[in-house]
Design a protein around this motif. Structure first.
Motif, PDB file in Angstrom:
ATOM      1  N   ILE A  87       0.830  -1.210   0.000  1.00 15.32           N
ATOM      2  CA  ILE A  87       0.000   0.000   0.000  1.00 15.32           C
ATOM      3  C   ILE A  87       0.865   1.262   0.000  1.00 15.32           C
ATOM      4  O   ILE A  87       0.463   2.290  -0.512  1.00 15.32           O
ATOM      5  N   GLU A 151      -2.308   7.752   6.540  1.00 18.02           N
ATOM      6  CA  GLU A 151      -2.822   7.044   5.354  1.00 18.02           C
ATOM      7  C   GLU A 151      -3.158   5.607   5.702  1.00 18.02           C
ATOM      8  O   GLU A 151      -3.921   4.951   5.010  1.00 18.02           O
ATOM      9  N   THR A 178      -8.605   9.430   2.363  1.00 16.15           N
ATOM     10  CA  THR A 178      -8.304   8.264   1.519  1.00 16.15           C
ATOM     11  C   THR A 178      -7.589   7.173   2.325  1.00 16.15           C
ATOM     12  O   THR A 178      -7.069   6.220   1.740  1.00 16.15           O
ATOM     13  N   ILE A 180      -6.840   4.090   5.229  1.00 10.48           N
ATOM     14  CA  ILE A 180      -7.508   2.836   5.624  1.00 10.48           C
ATOM     15  C   ILE A 180      -6.955   2.356   6.975  1.00 10.48           C
ATOM     16  O   ILE A 180      -5.821   2.652   7.345  1.00 10.48           O
ATOM     17  N   GLY A 226     -12.543   2.390   6.599  1.00 11.53           N
ATOM     18  CA  GLY A 226     -12.097   3.586   5.896  1.00 11.53           C
ATOM     19  C   GLY A 226     -13.240   4.558   5.757  1.00 11.53           C
ATOM     20  O   GLY A 226     -14.325   4.367   6.330  1.00 11.53           O
ATOM     21  N   GLN A 228     -13.856   5.761   2.468  1.00  9.30           N
ATOM     22  CA  GLN A 228     -14.300   5.619   1.070  1.00  9.30           C
ATOM     23  C   GLN A 228     -14.252   4.158   0.645  1.00  9.30           C
ATOM     24  O   GLN A 228     -13.254   3.462   0.887  1.00  9.30           O
ATOM     25  N   GLN A 231     -11.146   2.878  -1.445  1.00  5.79           N
ATOM     26  CA  GLN A 231      -9.893   2.590  -0.721  1.00  5.79           C
ATOM     27  C   GLN A 231      -9.988   1.263   0.014  1.00  5.79           C
ATOM     28  O   GLN A 231      -9.020   0.508   0.103  1.00  5.79           O
ATOM     29  N   PHE A 234      -9.604  -1.484  -2.505  1.00 11.24           N
ATOM     30  CA  PHE A 234      -8.201  -1.567  -2.942  1.00 11.24           C
ATOM     31  C   PHE A 234      -7.382  -2.345  -1.901  1.00 11.24           C
ATOM     32  O   PHE A 234      -6.630  -3.261  -2.223  1.00 11.24           O
ATOM     33  N   CYS A 235      -7.594  -1.992  -0.635  1.00 16.99           N
ATOM     34  CA  CYS A 235      -6.846  -2.658   0.446  1.00 16.99           C
ATOM     35  C   CYS A 235      -7.223  -4.139   0.519  1.00 16.99           C
ATOM     36  O   CYS A 235      -6.356  -5.009   0.665  1.00 16.99           O
TER      37      CYS A 235
END
Ligand SMILES: C[S@@+](CC[C@H](N)C(=O)[O-])C[C@H]1O[C@@H](n2cnc3c(N)ncnc32)[C@H](O)[C@@H]1O
Length: 244
Positions: A87, A151, A178, A180, A226, A228, A231, A234-235
């Motif tokens: 990340i 972040e 943004t 997480i 998170g 959003q 994000q 994505f994680c």
């Protein structure tokens, strides 16, 4: 099991002697104790009901015997370390770092790595080593850093203990839009998981639960929080690359 005895390691925490996996439940001096991590015994069955002082006594007892810490602990910390590399956050806050934080050697130079823990002894340990580390507990939860700062926030083997509303609110405040948060969860009943998830939602978080396909511990999950969905997804996809 006739040969086993128990020694008091810290107040309210016993260790079995010799070091063999003991029975789930025992009686010591007329008091009932429950097994934790094979060798330790405490007076409550549910870890999420422990008082702060009981959590510290248990974690301090565990830290006194590094050889008794299961290899699973190291494996999960390595997963978090590899995830953080994927990340690539410029700032990372670790909660409940204990004396074995995820980045035990140097964290990437480009990353601001900040530790925190509810136990003042852990904080003292890191501060003495000149590492950025703050007290982060129900009552002392103000991380003295700017808002919208981190972040990534991680917590490894922490969420089976009580986790407090004040802490969730503080993490939400310090997390970038943004950013997480990722934590692993085990040894919590499904009702207790739901209650904690509810508190996380009340603090403003969106949440995704990922069950561990490797089943490293009983009912082991990763929770990704998170602000959003993108994000979080994505994680989750980066995590699944590591654990599938
Ligand atoms: C089982 S140890 C895990 C330490 C380290 N993360 C590891 O995986 O080896 C749990 C750590 O979390 C800390 N802790 C427990 N509850 C906490 C909470 N609500 N907030 C912050 N830290 C907490 C304890 O003091 C302890 O250092």
């Amino acid at each position: 099991m006739n040969e086993v005895a128990f020694e008091i390691v810290t107040p309210g925490v016993l260790k079995i002697v010799p070091e063999v996996k003991g029975p789930f439940e025992i009686e010591f001096d007329g008091t009932k104790y429950f097994r934790f991590m094979d060798y330790f015994y405490i007076q409550k069955e549910n870890l999420d009901e422990l008082l702060p002082v009981e959590v510290s006594n248990l974690c301090r007892a565990r830290a006194k015997y590094p050889s008794l810490i299961s290899p699973v602990n190291k494996e999960v910390r390595e997963i978090f370390e590899r995830l953080a590399h994927k990340i690539c956050p410029t700032s990372l806050l670790e909660i409940g770092a204990g004396i074995h934080p995820v980045f035990s050697k140097a964290a990437p130079e480009a990353m601001r790595y900040v530790l925190s823990d509810a136990d003042s002894e852990v904080v003292k340990h890191h501060v003495n080593l000149k590492t950025d580390c703050y007290l982060f507990s129900e009552k002392h939860c103000q991380v003295p850093l700017e808002d919208n700062n981190f972040e990534m926030v991680i917590a490894v083997f922490v969420l089976h203990f009580p986790f407090h509303k004040s802490q969730l609110v503080e993490i939400y405040k310090r997390l970038k839009n943004t950013g997480i948060v990722i934590a692993n969860v085990y040894r919590r009943s499904s009702t207790s998981r739901e209650l904690l998830i509810n508190e996380m939602r009340c603090a403003g978080f969106k949440i995704k639960r990922v069950s561990d396909p490797k089943k490293l511990c009983a009912e082991h999950e990763y929770w990704i929080l998170g602000k959003q969905d993108a994000q979080i997804e994505f994680c989750a996809s980066r995590l699944l690359e590591l654990i599938s």
